[in-house]
Write a protein that holds these residues in place. Structure first.
Motif, mmCIF file in Angstrom:
data_model
loop_
_atom_site.group_PDB
_atom_site.id
_atom_site.type_symbol
_atom_site.label_atom_id
_atom_site.label_comp_id
_atom_site.label_asym_id
_atom_site.label_seq_id
_atom_site.Cartn_x
_atom_site.Cartn_y
_atom_site.Cartn_z
ATOM 1 N N THR A 180 0.858 -1.187 0.000
ATOM 2 C CA THR A 180 0.000 0.000 0.000
ATOM 3 C C THR A 180 0.889 1.230 0.000
ATOM 4 O OG1 THR A 180 -0.116 0.386 2.389
ATOM 5 C CG2 THR A 180 -1.627 -1.251 1.485
ATOM 6 N N GLY A 247 0.785 1.309 5.658
ATOM 7 C CA GLY A 247 -0.585 1.679 6.017
ATOM 8 C C GLY A 247 -1.077 1.160 7.357
ATOM 9 N N ASP A 254 -3.551 5.631 6.722
ATOM 10 C CA ASP A 254 -3.216 4.267 7.123
ATOM 11 C C ASP A 254 -4.505 3.476 7.347
ATOM 12 O OD1 ASP A 254 -0.511 4.684 6.894
ATOM 13 O OD2 ASP A 254 -0.322 5.427 8.941
HETATM 14 MG MG MG Z 1 1.829 4.302 3.575
#
Ligand code: MG
Ligand code: AMP
Length: 394
Positions: A180, A247, A254
């Motif tokens: 991510t 995240g 996040d």
């Molecule tokens: Mg990040």
């Protein structure tokens, strides 16, 4: 905001060790078995050696035969059984690995003999019998390898020597990796301003392969809650274990822990008192497990090594015992806060280890120059130079 409970490293390890796993077996050809984990004990179907054989090129004789010279009755090559028995006053020329003829109980190596016109004379003392006896290495039915053993070159060689063409191995867990971060760019493309290269996907794939698991690169998702939930949901069928990188901290973007929950995962822990890697998340949904790892590359690497690898190895039927080596720490260590167990990159060898200059969990260059991790327990704030510490080789 309610702060999440902080597990000690030991508690997190215990939670992971206690998570029930099922080893799945498959049969593979020996040619494809390198690097795999044996799923069942292996017993030898044959004796090794299969027959009494010569360990040298030389002459098969009767040891107590007092004859000063012996007539050579035949030449025995490896792979062809002898035709004649050796009797007093006679011998057989024999090659390494060839079957010992009946009657003979000793082989004199060629270097200790002289042969003229079919007659052999011993010219020097040879102290050894130079015979490998049937079953002296392995008896038929003897257990030679335990389930959980990793098949490296030596193990492949042994299985082949027993005539085994197929072996039962653990099916490698399929481990999906989702990264991510809207800032990530795949290596090979130019970097736009503010962006960085995704190093965690290749790093995790490499760590997974080294462990014996099967990596599934599922690509990257932008920092969006919906995209993260969708990525988890569509990954699940294809994998046994899911690793999400990034995240998991307290930033505005996040979304991973909430997305894991939304995708049906029960979160067993969301924080470990470890440095690097504190906001590590572990969850499960039925038999599937998922990890959310902090995106900083050294955190991802260390958390995989310390927490994920042992679980994957259990899925491969292997009990992981990291090799801890006592060494003398040549550089002094000091830290101002000691609440967390720390893992630091070190260079170890010849009974000594030095700390690699390390700026923190983004400092991949430091990790790349280290060959081991030094575990500093929570509560320890200083280690004097010259102390004996235990390092864990990578
Ligand atoms: Mg990040
Ligand atoms: P995060 O855990 O998402 O807050 O990310 C922490 C730091 O790690 C940030 O500086 C990210 O840019 C960086 N990072 C996140 N994912 C990756 C990745 N796949 N490769 C390299 N760095 C990353």
């Amino acid at each position: 905001m309610v702060s999440k409970p902080l597990l000690s490293v030991e508690e997190a390890e215990k939670a992971l060790m206690g998570f029930p796993v099922r080893v799945q077996k498959e049969i593979v050809s020996l040619a494809g078995a390198h690097g795999r984990y044996l799923a069942e004990d292996v017993s030898s179907p044959i004796a090794v050696p299969e027959f009494d054989k010569s360990a040298m090129d030389g002459y098969a004789i009767i040891a107590l035969d007092p004859a000063p010279t012996r007539k050579v009755i035949e030449t025995i090559a490896a792979g062809t059984p002898p035709r004649l028995a050796v009797t007093p006053g006679h011998c057989a020329r024999i090659m390494t690995g060839a079957m010992l003829p009946a009657g003979a109980d000793r082989v004199v190596m060629r270097e200790c003999t002289e042969e003229t016109t079919g007659v052999m004379r011993i010219i020097a003392e040879d102290a050894n019998a130079n015979i490998r006896f049937r079953g002296e290495d392995i008896q038929p039915g003897q257990k030679v390898m335990a389930a959980g053993t990793r098949l490296r070159a030596a193990q492949v060689a042994l299985l082949a020597s027993l005539g085994l063409a197929e072996v039962p191995v653990a099916r490698p867990p399929r481990v999906g990796v989702i990264t991510t971060g809207s800032e990530l760019t795949a290596p090979g493309s130019p970097l736009e301003p503010g962006r960085i290269y995704d190093s965690n996907s290749p790093a995790l794939a490499a760590q997974l392969r080294e462990t014996g698991a099967e990596p599934l690169a599922l690509g990257g998702v932008a920092d969006s809650a919906e995209a993260t939930v969708a990525a988890i949901a569509s990954a699940l069928d294809a994998c046994d274990v899911l690793i999400l990188s990034g995240g998991v901290s307290a930033g505005d973007f996040d979304f991973v822990p909430a997305a894991m929950k939304q995708a049906g995962f029960h979160l067993h822990f969301e924080k470990i008192a470890v440095q690097p890697g504190m906001p590590t998340v572990f969850g499960s949904r039925g038999e599937k497990v998922a990890f959310g790892l902090p995106g900083n590359p050294v955190s991802t690497f260390v958390i995989f090594e310390v927490f994920i690898k042992p679980l994957l190895l259990r899925l491969l039927g292997h009990v992981h015992q990291p090799v801890l080596q006592p060494v003398e720490l040549t550089t002094a260590f000091r830290r101002s806060r000691a609440e967390r167990t720390a893992f630091l990159p070190v260079n170890a060898g010849d009974g000594r280890a030095e700390l690699v200059s390390y700026h923190g969990s983004a400092h991949l260059h430091a990790l790349s120059r280290a060959n081991a991790l030094l575990r500093i327990p929570a509560g320890v704030s200083a280690i004097a130079a010259g102390s004996i510490v235990h390092v864990r080789f990578l």
